[in-house]
Design an enzyme around this catalytic site. Structure first.
Site, PDB file in Angstrom:
ATOM      1  N   ALA A  37      45.522  39.344  47.709  1.00 23.44           N
ATOM      2  CA  ALA A  37      44.098  38.975  47.615  1.00 23.44           C
ATOM      3  C   ALA A  37      43.213  40.131  48.078  1.00 23.44           C
ATOM      4  O   ALA A  37      42.160  40.393  47.491  1.00 23.44           O
ATOM      5  CB  ALA A  37      43.808  37.732  48.442  1.00 23.44           C
ATOM      6  N   ASP A  86      43.446  32.918  50.976  1.00 15.26           N
ATOM      7  CA  ASP A  86      43.584  34.379  50.987  1.00 15.26           C
ATOM      8  C   ASP A  86      42.361  35.077  50.382  1.00 15.26           C
ATOM      9  O   ASP A  86      41.822  36.004  50.995  1.00 15.26           O
ATOM     10  CB  ASP A  86      44.868  34.808  50.258  1.00 15.26           C
ATOM     11  CG  ASP A  86      46.121  34.513  51.078  1.00 15.26           C
ATOM     12  OD1 ASP A  86      46.015  33.739  52.043  1.00 15.26           O
ATOM     13  OD2 ASP A  86      47.187  35.046  50.745  1.00 15.26           O
ATOM     14  N   GLY A 110      53.429  37.709  53.243  1.00 17.63           N
ATOM     15  CA  GLY A 110      52.607  36.568  53.646  1.00 17.63           C
ATOM     16  C   GLY A 110      51.340  36.964  54.389  1.00 17.63           C
ATOM     17  O   GLY A 110      50.708  36.133  55.030  1.00 17.63           O
TER      18      GLY A 110
HETATM   19  O1  PMV Z   1      53.126  33.159  53.370  1.00 15.22           O
HETATM   20  P1  PMV Z   1      51.945  32.766  52.542  1.00 15.22           P
HETATM   21  O2  PMV Z   1      50.721  33.557  52.808  1.00 15.22           O
HETATM   22  O3  PMV Z   1      52.312  32.681  51.085  1.00 15.22           O
HETATM   23  O4  PMV Z   1      51.488  31.320  53.039  1.00 15.22           O
HETATM   24  C1  PMV Z   1      51.928  30.124  52.542  1.00 15.22           C
HETATM   25  C2  PMV Z   1      51.228  28.995  53.233  1.00 15.22           C
HETATM   26  C3  PMV Z   1      51.800  27.626  52.889  1.00 15.22           C
HETATM   27  O5  PMV Z   1      51.095  26.702  53.695  1.00 15.22           O
HETATM   28  C4  PMV Z   1      53.262  27.547  53.212  1.00 15.22           C
HETATM   29  C5  PMV Z   1      51.590  27.282  51.426  1.00 15.22           C
HETATM   30  C6  PMV Z   1      50.161  27.029  51.007  1.00 15.22           C
HETATM   31  O6  PMV Z   1      49.910  27.093  49.793  1.00 15.22           O
HETATM   32  O7  PMV Z   1      49.306  26.741  51.834  1.00 15.22           O
END
Ligand code: PMV
Length: 327
Positions: free
Chosen positions: A116, A158, A111
């Site tokens: 990206a 991202d 996350g």
């Molecule tokens: O953990 P990541 O970077 O995939 O973040 C996801 C963020 C969410 O708000 C949960 C989903 C989104 O598309 O914004």
């Protein structure tokens, strides 16, 4: 002789999940980067190598061959990279073989926006190598398009952070706006090591919202208010308030079901060790947490997260987006 470019990883400081329902979120580039080194080959083959993932593949005349690691994973990870390179080659006008070596200072798939950053740094390295004139906006667009292949409908946060760096306020309907934050933000990022899927976590929240619409509605309003106050606090360098707001934001995320034992454990440890605030970051259900800390407590917080079973590292806000390191 080759060209090395890099791009920053990111953390979501406030607003994940609620952003899916139109509320704002604050995203921060961190001083941990992904590096892509591009070199010309004598043949027409694209050769991709990721040290962190222990994956290697070649693409020749559109045929994908895994040379090292799991073929399914290689395809998944390298597909967007291949797309980005193809877009640069299309601008260049002639087919050129390229060796691409990717390495990351952040854990992959946790996350932190590493995918990206891989695409943005690759795009910059390959275009510089081939003397293709490319703007930052072009890099953003190529990264966004390539990300869509694997992520379906990503928000674009991202790619924006990897390209432009800094701090962004993001909202689904208005897009992203750079925030001018002068204060130095030091975070301890704790990786639970628990794998999670963004899609699964987003679905979890959707189910809770459908079951309890009147309960979740005020939580969305609360999330918005947290972000708006956080922007003010960040502008005033009021880190105490930022920390308190992080704690409240985490309670909301726990409320909609996206925290888990691994995250709670690390968050409690960080708080007890003197963090100003702590919360999960990104999708939750594992992945990473972040703790805001004053400089004199950074070490204690880091140690506490380590003792609690996490994998911590210190990260600071950076304004540096994608850049050429060496050519
Ligand atoms: O953990 P990541 O970077 O995939 O973040 C996801 C963020 C969410 O708000 C949960 C989903 C989104 O598309 O914004």
């Amino acid at each position: 002789m080759g060209v090395t470019a890099s791009a920053p990883a990111k953390v979501i400081l406030f607003g994940e999940h609620f952003v899916v329902y139109g509320e704002p979120a604050i995203v921060l580039a961190i001083d941990k980067r992904v590096y892509a080194k591009a070199e010309k080959r004598v043949d027409k083959i694209l050769h991709l190598n990721s040290a962190n993932l222990a994956l290697e593949a070649t693409i020749e005349n559109g045929v994908f061959t895994t040379e090292k690691g799991n073929p399914k994973e290689a395809k998944l990870r390298f597909e967007p990279v291949k797309t980005a390179v193809a877009k640069v080659l299309a601008k260049h006008g002639a087919a050129v073989g390229i060796d691409l070596e990717i390495s990351s200072e952040v854990p992959v798939g946790a996350g932190l926006g590493s995918s990206a950053a891989v695409i943005a740094s690759t795009t910059a390295a390959v275009s510089t190598l081939l003397n293709v004139n490319i703007s930052r906006e072009d890099i953003f667009r190529i990264t966004f398009e390539a990300e869509k292949i694997v992520h379906g409908t990503p928000s674009g946060v991202d790619p924006a952070i990897a390209t432009f760096g800094g701090t962004l306020l993001f909202q689904m309907d208005t897009g992203f706006r750079p925030l001018d934050i002068k204060s130095e933000i030091s975070l301890v990022i704790g990786n639970t090591g628990v794998e999670r899927s963004t899609r699964v976590q987003v679905e979890k929240v959707r189910a809770v919202k459908e079951k309890y619409p009147q309960v979740v509605e005020p939580m969305l309003r609360s999330a918005r208010e947290i972000v708006l106050r956080a922007v003010e606090a960040l502008k005033k360098d009021d880190l105490e308030t930022v920390g308190e707001l992080m704690n409240i934001n985490h309670s909301l995320l726990r409320g909609v079901g996206v925290s888990d034992d691994s995250l709670e454990w690390l968050i409690n440890a960080a708080t007890k060790a003197g963090a100003l605030g702590a919360k999960l970051t990104g999708a939750g259900g594992g992945g990473c947490m972040i703790a805001l800390s004053r400089k004199d407590k950074l070490e204690q917080v880091t140690e506490a997260i380590q003792r609690a079973g996490g994998n911590p590292f210190i990260a600071r806000k950076t304004d540096e987006g994608v850049r050429i390191e060496q050519s």
